[in-house]
Design a protein around this motif. Structure first.
Motif, PDB file in Angstrom:
ATOM      1  N   ASP A  80      45.656  34.693 124.868  1.00 27.28           N
ATOM      2  CA  ASP A  80      46.117  33.126 125.228  1.00 27.28           C
ATOM      3  C   ASP A  80      45.776  32.559 123.764  1.00 27.28           C
ATOM      4  OD1 ASP A  80      47.503  34.750 127.384  1.00 27.28           O
ATOM      5  OD2 ASP A  80      45.879  33.601 128.920  1.00 27.28           O
ATOM      6  N   SER A  81      44.298  32.539 123.557  1.00 28.30           N
ATOM      7  CA  SER A  81      43.825  31.540 122.771  1.00 28.30           C
ATOM      8  C   SER A  81      43.677  31.924 121.269  1.00 28.30           C
ATOM      9  CB  SER A  81      42.292  31.071 123.597  1.00 28.30           C
ATOM     10  OG  SER A  81      41.172  32.481 123.040  1.00 28.30           O
ATOM     11  N   ARG A  82      43.783  33.252 120.963  1.00 25.90           N
ATOM     12  CA  ARG A  82      44.386  33.621 119.359  1.00 25.90           C
ATOM     13  C   ARG A  82      44.816  32.443 118.599  1.00 25.90           C
ATOM     14  NH1 ARG A  82      48.693  35.090 122.167  1.00 25.90           N
ATOM     15  NH2 ARG A  82      50.631  35.702 120.967  1.00 25.90           N
ATOM     16  N   GLU A  83      44.802  31.933 117.087  1.00 28.86           N
ATOM     17  CA  GLU A  83      44.813  32.081 116.509  1.00 28.86           C
ATOM     18  C   GLU A  83      46.166  31.715 116.044  1.00 28.86           C
ATOM     19  OE1 GLU A  83      41.520  31.377 113.666  1.00 28.86           O
ATOM     20  OE2 GLU A  83      39.664  30.141 115.026  1.00 28.86           O
ATOM     21  N   LEU A  84      46.416  30.477 114.978  1.00 28.30           N
ATOM     22  CA  LEU A  84      47.854  30.584 113.874  1.00 28.30           C
ATOM     23  C   LEU A  84      47.452  31.615 112.923  1.00 28.30           C
ATOM     24  CD1 LEU A  84      51.325  29.860 114.115  1.00 28.30           C
ATOM     25  CD2 LEU A  84      49.611  27.864 112.431  1.00 28.30           C
ATOM     26  N   GLY A  85      48.172  32.596 113.177  1.00 28.73           N
ATOM     27  CA  GLY A  85      48.480  33.939 112.540  1.00 28.73           C
ATOM     28  C   GLY A  85      47.900  35.209 112.802  1.00 28.73           C
ATOM     29  N   PHE A 199      37.362  49.497 116.421  1.00 22.02           N
ATOM     30  CA  PHE A 199      38.493  48.500 116.156  1.00 22.02           C
ATOM     31  C   PHE A 199      38.731  48.698 114.434  1.00 22.02           C
ATOM     32  CE2 PHE A 199      35.834  44.369 118.401  1.00 22.02           C
ATOM     33  CZ  PHE A 199      36.502  44.962 119.844  1.00 22.02           C
ATOM     34  N   ASP A 200      38.311  49.218 113.922  1.00 23.83           N
ATOM     35  CA  ASP A 200      39.349  49.251 112.930  1.00 23.83           C
ATOM     36  C   ASP A 200      39.876  50.804 113.039  1.00 23.83           C
ATOM     37  OD1 ASP A 200      37.795  48.213 111.121  1.00 23.83           O
ATOM     38  OD2 ASP A 200      36.316  49.288 110.241  1.00 23.83           O
ATOM     39  N   GLN A 201      39.667  51.899 113.854  1.00 22.04           N
ATOM     40  CA  GLN A 201      40.806  52.547 114.349  1.00 22.04           C
ATOM     41  C   GLN A 201      42.011  52.216 114.972  1.00 22.04           C
ATOM     42  OE1 GLN A 201      38.944  55.726 116.370  1.00 22.04           O
ATOM     43  NE2 GLN A 201      36.722  56.097 115.333  1.00 22.04           N
ATOM     44  N   LEU A 202      41.662  51.155 115.423  1.00 18.01           N
ATOM     45  CA  LEU A 202      43.213  50.755 115.850  1.00 18.01           C
ATOM     46  C   LEU A 202      43.677  49.529 115.569  1.00 18.01           C
ATOM     47  CD1 LEU A 202      40.836  49.302 119.850  1.00 18.01           C
ATOM     48  CD2 LEU A 202      42.780  51.323 119.355  1.00 18.01           C
ATOM     49  N   GLU A 203      43.256  49.463 114.217  1.00 20.92           N
ATOM     50  CA  GLU A 203      44.513  48.786 113.207  1.00 20.92           C
ATOM     51  C   GLU A 203      45.607  49.189 112.451  1.00 20.92           C
ATOM     52  OE1 GLU A 203      44.658  45.232 111.489  1.00 20.92           O
ATOM     53  OE2 GLU A 203      42.787  45.505 112.717  1.00 20.92           O
ATOM     54  N   PRO A 204      45.579  50.376 112.393  1.00 20.26           N
ATOM     55  CA  PRO A 204      46.619  51.145 111.663  1.00 20.26           C
ATOM     56  C   PRO A 204      47.950  50.784 113.055  1.00 20.26           C
ATOM     57  CG  PRO A 204      45.197  52.113 111.631  1.00 20.26           C
ATOM     58  CD  PRO A 204      44.652  51.524 112.669  1.00 20.26           C
ATOM     59  N   ALA A 205      47.316  50.660 114.395  1.00 20.35           N
ATOM     60  CA  ALA A 205      48.409  50.675 115.269  1.00 20.35           C
ATOM     61  C   ALA A 205      48.575  49.601 115.921  1.00 20.35           C
ATOM     62  CB  ALA A 205      47.800  52.073 116.252  1.00 20.35           C
ATOM     63  N   LEU A 206      47.580  48.454 115.815  1.00 22.04           N
ATOM     64  CA  LEU A 206      47.872  46.664 116.343  1.00 22.04           C
ATOM     65  C   LEU A 206      47.771  46.325 115.814  1.00 22.04           C
ATOM     66  CD1 LEU A 206      46.450  48.230 119.974  1.00 22.04           C
ATOM     67  CD2 LEU A 206      48.299  48.181 119.774  1.00 22.04           C
ATOM     68  N   GLY A 207      47.485  46.572 114.277  1.00 24.71           N
ATOM     69  CA  GLY A 207      46.703  45.069 113.702  1.00 24.71           C
ATOM     70  C   GLY A 207      47.503  44.076 113.459  1.00 24.71           C
ATOM     71  N   ARG A 208      49.445  44.569 113.524  1.00 21.26           N
ATOM     72  CA  ARG A 208      50.559  43.742 113.544  1.00 21.26           C
ATOM     73  C   ARG A 208      50.454  43.713 114.904  1.00 21.26           C
ATOM     74  NH1 ARG A 208      49.209  39.905 110.096  1.00 21.26           N
ATOM     75  NH2 ARG A 208      51.517  39.009 110.233  1.00 21.26           N
ATOM     76  N   TYR A 209      50.327  43.309 116.073  1.00 19.10           N
ATOM     77  CA  TYR A 209      50.702  43.059 117.106  1.00 19.10           C
ATOM     78  C   TYR A 209      50.620  41.802 117.883  1.00 19.10           C
ATOM     79  CZ  TYR A 209      51.887  44.727 122.131  1.00 19.10           C
ATOM     80  OH  TYR A 209      52.850  44.753 123.150  1.00 19.10           O
ATOM     81  N   ALA A 210      51.642  41.381 118.164  1.00 23.70           N
ATOM     82  CA  ALA A 210      51.406  39.849 118.864  1.00 23.70           C
ATOM     83  C   ALA A 210      50.382  39.132 118.331  1.00 23.70           C
ATOM     84  CB  ALA A 210      50.456  40.084 120.341  1.00 23.70           C
ATOM     85  N   VAL A 211      51.432  39.092 117.036  1.00 27.90           N
ATOM     86  CA  VAL A 211      50.225  37.370 115.755  1.00 27.90           C
ATOM     87  C   VAL A 211      51.449  36.756 116.851  1.00 27.90           C
ATOM     88  CG1 VAL A 211      50.401  37.121 113.983  1.00 27.90           C
ATOM     89  CG2 VAL A 211      50.360  39.826 114.127  1.00 27.90           C
ATOM     90  N   ARG A 212      50.209  35.498 117.032  1.00 28.20           N
ATOM     91  CA  ARG A 212      51.027  33.954 116.992  1.00 28.20           C
ATOM     92  C   ARG A 212      51.859  33.193 116.137  1.00 28.20           C
ATOM     93  NH1 ARG A 212      47.603  30.629 121.106  1.00 28.20           N
ATOM     94  NH2 ARG A 212      49.034  31.132 121.866  1.00 28.20           N
TER      95      ARG A 212
END
Length: 212
Positions: A80-85, A199-212
């Motif tokens: 909820d508190s993630r930054e812009l982008g 976290f690096d292992q999750l990056e390919p799948a979720l790196g662009r998920y739920a971007v603010r």
């Protein structure tokens, strides 16, 4: 900026009583074990009535795990508190790094006596699993809201399952190293590297998920 009003005398007294009961309970749990310690013994140690203990803490487990609400909400709050982008993964990664620097109990830094108390108690171990599950559900709800997905949708639930599993693994790793006798500074140094790998292992799948 809003400033919270100071607590009244009555509320301050209630908080002090709650903390006293919790502190005495933890002391007894660590000395005698969670399963062997009774509510009556805790009440005697805190110099309150047995009913007072149960009024403040509905379940015996609540006396030992006094960061439950904060723990269950921690991942959802990070999203909820993630930054812009910033993606959900990036926000959670950043939040974990902050927790490491602060030796946050919610991340697993609670000392060897506390870690042993949990490990030796089937009741507390089961309750901790429940809290991990609650945290995952709260995260799924936050991700659904962040992405505009339907409540209970499979995509946010799948993402939450992966992200929460990573945090559960890291929490367990901190407990493992604590029980092995390592100090917090050494554990934080180790986890800084290992968390990066997770976290690096999750990056390919979720790196662009739920971007603010």
């Amino acid at each position: 900026m809003d400033v919270e009003p100071p607590l009244g005398l009555r509320e301050t007294k209630k908080q002090e009583t709650r903390q006293l009961i919790s502190d005495q309970a933890t002391r007894l749990f660590q000395r005698h074990g969670f399963e062997a310690t009774t509510i009556a013994e805790i009440a005697t140690a805190a110099r309150v009535a047995k009913k007072t203990v149960t009024n403040y803490f509905a379940r015996k487990e609540d006396l030992a795990l006094d960061h439950q609400e904060e723990f269950a909400a921690s991942l959802a709050r990070a999203v909820d508190s993630r930054e812009l982008g910033e993606s959900a993964l990036a926000a959670l990664r950043r939040g974990f790094a902050t927790a490491l620097r602060g030796r946050d109990p919610v991340a697993g830094f609670a000392g060897s006596a506390f870690a042993r108390m949990i490990a030796d108690s089937p009741t507390l171990t089961a309750r901790l699993r429940e809290l991990h599950d609650q945290r995952e559900r709260a995260l799924a709800e936050a991700l659904a809201a962040a992405t505009g997905a339907s409540a209970g949708g499979i995509a946010p639930r799948a993402a939450a399952a992966q992200l929460a599993a990573a945090h559960r693994l890291l929490f367990d790793r901190i407990q493992e190293l604590t029980l092995a006798g390592q100090g917090d500074a050494r554990i934080a140094k180790t986890l800084a590297v290992e968390a990066g790998q997770v976290f690096d292992q999750l990056e390919p799948a979720l790196g662009r998920y739920a971007v603010r």
